[in-house]
Write a protein that holds these residues in place. Structure first.
Motif, PDB file in Angstrom:
ATOM      1  N   ILE A   1      13.967 -12.406   3.329  1.00 31.94           N
ATOM      2  CA  ILE A   1      13.258 -12.161   4.585  1.00 31.94           C
ATOM      3  C   ILE A   1      12.866 -10.691   4.636  1.00 31.94           C
ATOM      4  O   ILE A   1      13.345  -9.879   3.852  1.00 31.94           O
ATOM      5  CB  ILE A   1      14.110 -12.516   5.821  1.00 31.94           C
ATOM      6  N   SER A   2      11.966 -10.371   5.564  1.00 29.83           N
ATOM      7  CA  SER A   2      11.581  -8.975   5.776  1.00 29.83           C
ATOM      8  C   SER A   2      11.536  -8.704   7.272  1.00 29.83           C
ATOM      9  O   SER A   2      11.683  -9.615   8.087  1.00 29.83           O
ATOM     10  CB  SER A   2      10.212  -8.687   5.160  1.00 29.83           C
TER      11      SER A   2
ATOM     12  N   ASP B   1       0.828  -1.217   0.000  1.00 33.78           N
ATOM     13  CA  ASP B   1       0.000   0.000   0.000  1.00 33.78           C
ATOM     14  C   ASP B   1       0.862   1.267   0.000  1.00 33.78           C
ATOM     15  O   ASP B   1       0.566   2.241   0.683  1.00 33.78           O
ATOM     16  CB  ASP B   1      -0.955   0.011   1.193  1.00 33.78           C
ATOM     17  N   GLY B   2       1.958   1.247  -0.738  1.00 34.12           N
ATOM     18  CA  GLY B   2       2.816   2.414  -0.869  1.00 34.12           C
ATOM     19  C   GLY B   2       3.858   2.583   0.218  1.00 34.12           C
ATOM     20  O   GLY B   2       4.737   3.429   0.101  1.00 34.12           O
ATOM     21  N   GLU B   3       3.792   1.820   1.284  1.00 42.48           N
ATOM     22  CA  GLU B   3       4.782   1.893   2.361  1.00 42.48           C
ATOM     23  C   GLU B   3       5.855   0.823   2.128  1.00 42.48           C
ATOM     24  O   GLU B   3       5.539  -0.326   1.833  1.00 42.48           O
ATOM     25  CB  GLU B   3       4.133   1.664   3.730  1.00 42.48           C
ATOM     26  N   GLU B   4       7.114   1.207   2.291  1.00 44.52           N
ATOM     27  CA  GLU B   4       8.196   0.271   2.023  1.00 44.52           C
ATOM     28  C   GLU B   4       8.274  -0.832   3.083  1.00 44.52           C
ATOM     29  O   GLU B   4       8.251  -0.563   4.284  1.00 44.52           O
ATOM     30  CB  GLU B   4       9.541   0.989   1.959  1.00 44.52           C
ATOM     31  N   LEU B   5       8.345  -2.056   2.593  1.00 48.13           N
ATOM     32  CA  LEU B   5       8.603  -3.220   3.429  1.00 48.13           C
ATOM     33  C   LEU B   5      10.079  -3.535   3.263  1.00 48.13           C
ATOM     34  O   LEU B   5      10.526  -3.863   2.173  1.00 48.13           O
ATOM     35  CB  LEU B   5       7.751  -4.421   2.981  1.00 48.13           C
ATOM     36  N   HIS B   6      10.852  -3.404   4.313  1.00 47.93           N
ATOM     37  CA  HIS B   6      12.286  -3.645   4.215  1.00 47.93           C
ATOM     38  C   HIS B   6      12.541  -5.130   4.033  1.00 47.93           C
ATOM     39  O   HIS B   6      12.132  -5.939   4.865  1.00 47.93           O
ATOM     40  CB  HIS B   6      13.001  -3.115   5.455  1.00 47.93           C
ATOM     41  N   VAL B   7      13.176  -5.481   2.928  1.00 49.69           N
ATOM     42  CA  VAL B   7      13.488  -6.869   2.618  1.00 49.69           C
ATOM     43  C   VAL B   7      14.992  -7.030   2.482  1.00 49.69           C
ATOM     44  O   VAL B   7      15.721  -6.062   2.238  1.00 49.69           O
ATOM     45  CB  VAL B   7      12.795  -7.344   1.316  1.00 49.69           C
ATOM     46  N   MET B   8      15.436  -8.270   2.645  1.00 53.39           N
ATOM     47  CA  MET B   8      16.856  -8.573   2.546  1.00 53.39           C
ATOM     48  C   MET B   8      17.018  -9.962   1.963  1.00 53.39           C
ATOM     49  O   MET B   8      16.274 -10.884   2.301  1.00 53.39           O
ATOM     50  CB  MET B   8      17.498  -8.522   3.933  1.00 53.39           C
ATOM     51  N   GLN B   9      18.004 -10.112   1.083  1.00 53.35           N
ATOM     52  CA  GLN B   9      18.308 -11.429   0.536  1.00 53.35           C
ATOM     53  C   GLN B   9      19.403 -12.067   1.374  1.00 53.35           C
ATOM     54  O   GLN B   9      20.429 -11.455   1.667  1.00 53.35           O
ATOM     55  CB  GLN B   9      18.759 -11.324  -0.920  1.00 53.35           C
TER      56      GLN B   9
ATOM     57  N   ALA C   1      11.340 -17.936  -0.843  1.00 60.09           N
ATOM     58  CA  ALA C   1      12.075 -18.037  -2.099  1.00 60.09           C
ATOM     59  C   ALA C   1      12.162 -16.728  -2.877  1.00 60.09           C
ATOM     60  O   ALA C   1      13.158 -16.482  -3.550  1.00 60.09           O
ATOM     61  CB  ALA C   1      11.449 -19.116  -2.981  1.00 60.09           C
ATOM     62  N   THR C   2      11.141 -15.888  -2.811  1.00 60.25           N
ATOM     63  CA  THR C   2      11.114 -14.676  -3.628  1.00 60.25           C
ATOM     64  C   THR C   2      10.610 -13.484  -2.812  1.00 60.25           C
ATOM     65  O   THR C   2       9.909 -13.665  -1.813  1.00 60.25           O
ATOM     66  CB  THR C   2      10.174 -14.849  -4.836  1.00 60.25           C
ATOM     67  N   PRO C   3      10.921 -12.274  -3.264  1.00 61.19           N
ATOM     68  CA  PRO C   3      10.368 -11.096  -2.594  1.00 61.19           C
ATOM     69  C   PRO C   3       8.836 -11.056  -2.676  1.00 61.19           C
ATOM     70  O   PRO C   3       8.187 -10.567  -1.751  1.00 61.19           O
ATOM     71  CB  PRO C   3      10.986  -9.924  -3.358  1.00 61.19           C
ATOM     72  N   LYS C   4       8.264 -11.574  -3.736  1.00 68.19           N
ATOM     73  CA  LYS C   4       6.797 -11.624  -3.860  1.00 68.19           C
ATOM     74  C   LYS C   4       6.208 -12.503  -2.757  1.00 68.19           C
ATOM     75  O   LYS C   4       5.217 -12.138  -2.118  1.00 68.19           O
ATOM     76  CB  LYS C   4       6.403 -12.143  -5.234  1.00 68.19           C
ATOM     77  N   ALA C   5       6.833 -13.634  -2.505  1.00 69.23           N
ATOM     78  CA  ALA C   5       6.371 -14.527  -1.435  1.00 69.23           C
ATOM     79  C   ALA C   5       6.522 -13.850  -0.071  1.00 69.23           C
ATOM     80  O   ALA C   5       5.667 -14.004   0.806  1.00 69.23           O
ATOM     81  CB  ALA C   5       7.144 -15.839  -1.468  1.00 69.23           C
ATOM     82  N   VAL C   6       7.579 -13.067   0.105  1.00 69.65           N
ATOM     83  CA  VAL C   6       7.799 -12.340   1.355  1.00 69.65           C
ATOM     84  C   VAL C   6       6.709 -11.284   1.539  1.00 69.65           C
ATOM     85  O   VAL C   6       6.165 -11.114   2.638  1.00 69.65           O
ATOM     86  CB  VAL C   6       9.206 -11.704   1.377  1.00 69.65           C
ATOM     87  N   ALA C   7       6.382 -10.560   0.459  1.00 68.37           N
ATOM     88  CA  ALA C   7       5.338  -9.539   0.540  1.00 68.37           C
ATOM     89  C   ALA C   7       3.989 -10.163   0.888  1.00 68.37           C
ATOM     90  O   ALA C   7       3.245  -9.641   1.722  1.00 68.37           O
ATOM     91  CB  ALA C   7       5.243  -8.771  -0.774  1.00 68.37           C
TER      92      ALA C   7
END
Length: 138
Positions: free
Chosen positions: A104-105, A89-97, A114-120
């Motif tokens: 992870i986030s 919703d426009g707010e950044e979700l901090h992710v890391m590989q 496995a993917t940033p989409k799955a993390v989101a």
């Protein structure tokens, strides 16, 4: 009186354990050589980013708009020169590989995916409708 000390006994035990563990490792290498199979390389911190970048996405998941894509330039206040950005919703979700290629986030830090989409998507499920509050680095 015996001249053996606890230190020498411990050293001998550790050495024997090392030899016991080296046997199966050597056997696995020999089996790989016989079958012609290639060993899977152990990833290091530099190799995770060397792979292909995850695909960009933009979708509505459980009523929340999630977006992700490669970033270039000032990210997290200029700490990174490039990477991947995910928003809910426009707010950044901090992710890391991670070094092994998983992601992870801050919401699901102990659940590598496995993917940033799955993390989101996992973060949306975990938020249960609550807004994503911006993470401020003070």
């Amino acid at each position: 009186m015996s001249s053996i000390t606890r230190r020498t006994a411990l050293g001998a035990a550790v050495g024997a354990a090392g030899l016991a563990l080296a046997g199966p490792v050597a056997s696995a290498g020999a089996a790989t050589a016989r079958t012609g199979a290639t060993a899977r390389p152990v990833p290091t911190a530099g190799t995770a980013a060397a792979g292909p970048a995850p695909a960009a996405f933009d979708e509505v998941y459980l009523g929340r708009r999630i977006k992700g894509g490669a970033t270039h330039g000032g990210h997290h206040g200029g700490h990174h020169t490039g990477g991947y950005s995910v928003t809910i919703d426009g707010e950044e979700l901090h992710v890391m590989q991670n070094a092994d290629g998983t992601w992870i986030s801050v919401i699901n830090h102990y659940e590598p995916l496995a993917t940033p989409k799955a993390v989101a998507r996992a973060a949306v499920r975990e938020l249960q409708g609550a807004p994503l509050v911006p993470l401020t680095l003070a």
